[in-house]
Design a protein around this motif. Structure first.
Motif, PDB file in Angstrom:
ATOM      1  N   ALA A  90       0.790  -1.234   0.000  1.00  0.00           N
ATOM      2  CA  ALA A  90       0.000   0.000   0.000  1.00  0.00           C
ATOM      3  C   ALA A  90       0.819   1.279   0.000  1.00  0.00           C
ATOM      4  O   ALA A  90       0.327   2.328  -0.422  1.00  0.00           O
ATOM      5  N   THR A  91       2.057   1.226   0.475  1.00  0.00           N
ATOM      6  CA  THR A  91       2.799   2.461   0.735  1.00  0.00           C
ATOM      7  C   THR A  91       3.560   3.076  -0.439  1.00  0.00           C
ATOM      8  O   THR A  91       3.765   4.291  -0.438  1.00  0.00           O
ATOM      9  N   PRO A  92       4.019   2.324  -1.443  1.00  0.00           N
ATOM     10  CA  PRO A  92       4.791   2.968  -2.501  1.00  0.00           C
ATOM     11  C   PRO A  92       4.017   4.111  -3.169  1.00  0.00           C
ATOM     12  O   PRO A  92       2.840   3.981  -3.493  1.00  0.00           O
ATOM     13  N   GLY A  93       4.719   5.237  -3.321  1.00  0.00           N
ATOM     14  CA  GLY A  93       4.125   6.382  -3.986  1.00  0.00           C
ATOM     15  C   GLY A  93       3.258   7.260  -3.105  1.00  0.00           C
ATOM     16  O   GLY A  93       2.750   8.285  -3.586  1.00  0.00           O
ATOM     17  N   ALA A  94       3.107   6.914  -1.837  1.00  0.00           N
ATOM     18  CA  ALA A  94       2.301   7.731  -0.915  1.00  0.00           C
ATOM     19  C   ALA A  94       3.171   8.877  -0.406  1.00  0.00           C
ATOM     20  O   ALA A  94       4.109   8.667   0.356  1.00  0.00           O
ATOM     21  N   ALA A  95       2.828  10.094  -0.802  1.00  0.00           N
ATOM     22  CA  ALA A  95       3.692  11.239  -0.517  1.00  0.00           C
ATOM     23  C   ALA A  95       3.810  11.544   0.967  1.00  0.00           C
ATOM     24  O   ALA A  95       4.811  12.119   1.406  1.00  0.00           O
ATOM     25  N   ASN A  96       2.794  11.179   1.754  1.00  0.00           N
ATOM     26  CA  ASN A  96       2.810  11.546   3.171  1.00  0.00           C
ATOM     27  C   ASN A  96       3.361  10.447   4.074  1.00  0.00           C
ATOM     28  O   ASN A  96       3.425  10.633   5.298  1.00  0.00           O
ATOM     29  N   VAL A  97       3.762   9.308   3.528  1.00  0.00           N
ATOM     30  CA  VAL A  97       4.355   8.259   4.367  1.00  0.00           C
ATOM     31  C   VAL A  97       5.834   8.572   4.551  1.00  0.00           C
ATOM     32  O   VAL A  97       6.602   8.599   3.585  1.00  0.00           O
ATOM     33  N   CYS A  98       6.214   8.817   5.802  1.00  0.00           N
ATOM     34  CA  CYS A  98       7.611   9.169   6.075  1.00  0.00           C
ATOM     35  C   CYS A  98       8.412   7.991   6.619  1.00  0.00           C
ATOM     36  O   CYS A  98       9.645   8.044   6.639  1.00  0.00           O
ATOM     37  N   HIS A  99       7.741   6.927   7.059  1.00  0.00           N
ATOM     38  CA  HIS A  99       8.459   5.768   7.581  1.00  0.00           C
ATOM     39  C   HIS A  99       7.506   4.577   7.626  1.00  0.00           C
ATOM     40  O   HIS A  99       6.305   4.742   7.850  1.00  0.00           O
ATOM     41  N   ILE A 100       8.051   3.391   7.416  1.00  0.00           N
ATOM     42  CA  ILE A 100       7.315   2.138   7.577  1.00  0.00           C
ATOM     43  C   ILE A 100       7.962   1.369   8.727  1.00  0.00           C
ATOM     44  O   ILE A 100       9.191   1.259   8.786  1.00  0.00           O
ATOM     45  N   VAL A 101       7.138   0.841   9.619  1.00  0.00           N
ATOM     46  CA  VAL A 101       7.643   0.040  10.736  1.00  0.00           C
ATOM     47  C   VAL A 101       6.996  -1.335  10.686  1.00  0.00           C
ATOM     48  O   VAL A 101       5.756  -1.447  10.670  1.00  0.00           O
ATOM     49  N   TYR A 102       7.825  -2.360  10.678  1.00  0.00           N
ATOM     50  CA  TYR A 102       7.361  -3.747  10.707  1.00  0.00           C
ATOM     51  C   TYR A 102       7.563  -4.285  12.120  1.00  0.00           C
ATOM     52  O   TYR A 102       8.689  -4.304  12.624  1.00  0.00           O
ATOM     53  N   VAL A 103       6.483  -4.733  12.760  1.00  0.00           N
ATOM     54  CA  VAL A 103       6.564  -5.299  14.110  1.00  0.00           C
ATOM     55  C   VAL A 103       6.357  -6.806  13.995  1.00  0.00           C
ATOM     56  O   VAL A 103       5.244  -7.271  13.759  1.00  0.00           O
ATOM     57  N   SER A 104       7.451  -7.573  14.109  1.00  0.00           N
ATOM     58  CA  SER A 104       7.406  -9.017  13.897  1.00  0.00           C
ATOM     59  C   SER A 104       6.536  -9.320  12.676  1.00  0.00           C
ATOM     60  O   SER A 104       5.588 -10.099  12.734  1.00  0.00           O
ATOM     61  N   ALA A 105       6.891  -8.683  11.562  1.00  0.00           N
ATOM     62  CA  ALA A 105       5.981  -8.636  10.422  1.00  0.00           C
ATOM     63  C   ALA A 105       6.671  -9.076   9.137  1.00  0.00           C
ATOM     64  O   ALA A 105       7.892  -9.214   9.059  1.00  0.00           O
ATOM     65  N   PHE A 106       5.853  -9.254   8.112  1.00  0.00           N
ATOM     66  CA  PHE A 106       6.287  -9.768   6.821  1.00  0.00           C
ATOM     67  C   PHE A 106       6.648  -8.617   5.888  1.00  0.00           C
ATOM     68  O   PHE A 106       5.774  -7.988   5.297  1.00  0.00           O
ATOM     69  N   ALA A 107       7.942  -8.339   5.772  1.00  0.00           N
ATOM     70  CA  ALA A 107       8.429  -7.345   4.825  1.00  0.00           C
ATOM     71  C   ALA A 107       8.692  -8.084   3.504  1.00  0.00           C
ATOM     72  O   ALA A 107       9.828  -8.443   3.174  1.00  0.00           O
ATOM     73  N   LEU A 108       7.640  -8.315   2.755  1.00  0.00           N
ATOM     74  CA  LEU A 108       7.724  -9.131   1.548  1.00  0.00           C
ATOM     75  C   LEU A 108       8.389  -8.379   0.401  1.00  0.00           C
ATOM     76  O   LEU A 108       8.371  -7.148   0.345  1.00  0.00           O
ATOM     77  N   ASP A 109       8.942  -9.136  -0.523  1.00  0.00           N
ATOM     78  CA  ASP A 109       9.475  -8.585  -1.765  1.00  0.00           C
ATOM     79  C   ASP A 109       8.480  -8.895  -2.882  1.00  0.00           C
ATOM     80  O   ASP A 109       7.587  -9.742  -2.738  1.00  0.00           O
ATOM     81  N   GLN A 110       8.675  -8.226  -4.028  1.00  0.00           N
ATOM     82  CA  GLN A 110       7.772  -8.461  -5.157  1.00  0.00           C
ATOM     83  C   GLN A 110       7.721  -9.948  -5.491  1.00  0.00           C
ATOM     84  O   GLN A 110       8.765 -10.615  -5.553  1.00  0.00           O
ATOM     85  N   GLY A 111       6.512 -10.425  -5.699  1.00  0.00           N
ATOM     86  CA  GLY A 111       6.313 -11.820  -6.061  1.00  0.00           C
ATOM     87  C   GLY A 111       6.180 -12.762  -4.884  1.00  0.00           C
ATOM     88  O   GLY A 111       5.857 -13.938  -5.076  1.00  0.00           O
ATOM     89  N   GLU A 112       6.418 -12.276  -3.671  1.00  0.00           N
ATOM     90  CA  GLU A 112       6.293 -13.121  -2.485  1.00  0.00           C
ATOM     91  C   GLU A 112       4.901 -12.997  -1.871  1.00  0.00           C
ATOM     92  O   GLU A 112       4.283 -11.930  -1.904  1.00  0.00           O
ATOM     93  N   SER A 113       4.440 -14.082  -1.294  1.00  0.00           N
ATOM     94  CA  SER A 113       3.210 -14.095  -0.498  1.00  0.00           C
ATOM     95  C   SER A 113       3.536 -14.748   0.834  1.00  0.00           C
ATOM     96  O   SER A 113       4.610 -15.334   1.020  1.00  0.00           O
TER      97      SER A 113
END
Length: 236
Positions: A90-113
């Motif tokens: 959801a975040t790419p290209g969102a002008a107002n997002v200044c940081h993403i925080v993953y809390v024990s979370a899935f930081a997936l790459d393209q093509g991953e589920s």
């Protein structure tokens, strides 16, 4: 005062089987410290007995992006567990997002589920139906260090998760273009630290908590401390 000099706000995105309710304790702590926070309810968490065409990860990402676009302020977007996957989308290209925080979370790459991250083959999402029931022994795997009263209240509110949300891959990755951090939970019995580490390495900084899988319930004050540091740009 322009957006770059304003204090950021937080958008808190829950994980599988949960809802926006799980952030209430952390939101109270943040509010007491002068921070504004927002939440969403992901459509992939569905009532018992749900059938037919059900929402997936891309539906979750759309709801998150709609919330991002509706907040007229800089945002730190926080995803817990599964919630890391749709915030990645959801975040790419969102002008107002200044940081993403993953809390024990899935930081997936393209093509991953989530399915491929657990070692499965990537299915055709068009063929995926049904739900994933709440995981086995959630009192232990999700909440072993959560105080009993809060644990019992949370257990009563868990709902099924759609299988499609675990099967749909992301096709873009916010952590590649936006500042990002990882909160690694060192006593996690759902996603062990060794499983979190490769995701953490994709982000710009790793913070650690001596918590189980759900620090938003087990130690909201300490999680708030980390989120404040991240929002203020204090290095890990």
């Amino acid at each position: 005062m322009n957006d770059r000099t304003r204090s950021p706000q937080f958008l808190l995105v829950h994980g599988a089987w949960h809802g926006a309710w799980c952030w209430r304790g952390l939101q109270d702590v943040l509010a007491d410290r002068g921070w504004t926070s927002h939440t969403v309810d992901l459509p992939s968490v569905v009532p018992e007995g749900s059938a037919g065409k059900l929402p997936g990860l891309l539906d979750d990402a759309r709801v998150i992006r709609e919330k991002i676009d509706a907040v007229q302020a800089p945002l730190v977007v926080v995803g817990h567990s599964y919630g890391g996957a749709p915030i990645t989308q959801a975040t790419p290209g969102a002008a107002n997002v200044c940081h993403i925080v993953y809390v024990s979370a899935f930081a997936l790459d393209q093509g991953e589920s989530l399915m491929t991250c657990f070692g499965g083959e990537q299915p055709d999402p068009a063929t995926v139906q049904g739900v994933v029931p709440v995981r086995e022994d959630p009192a232990e795997t999700l909440y072993h260090d959560v105080p009993e009263q809060e644990r019992e209240a949370a257990l009563a509110r868990l709902r099924p998760q759609t299988a499609l949300s675990f099967a749909e891959p992301v096709d873009r990755a916010g952590w590649k273009t936006l500042p990002s951090s990882y909160v690694l939970c060192e006593d996690d019995r759902s996603l062990p630290p060794s499983y979190q580490e490769p995701f953490a390495e994709r982000t710009g900084a790793t913070y650690r908590l001596p918590s189980g899988h759900t620090p938003l319930l087990s130690m909201p004050g300490k999680l708030a401390d980390l989120l404040e540091r991240i929002a203020h740009g204090v290095p890990a």
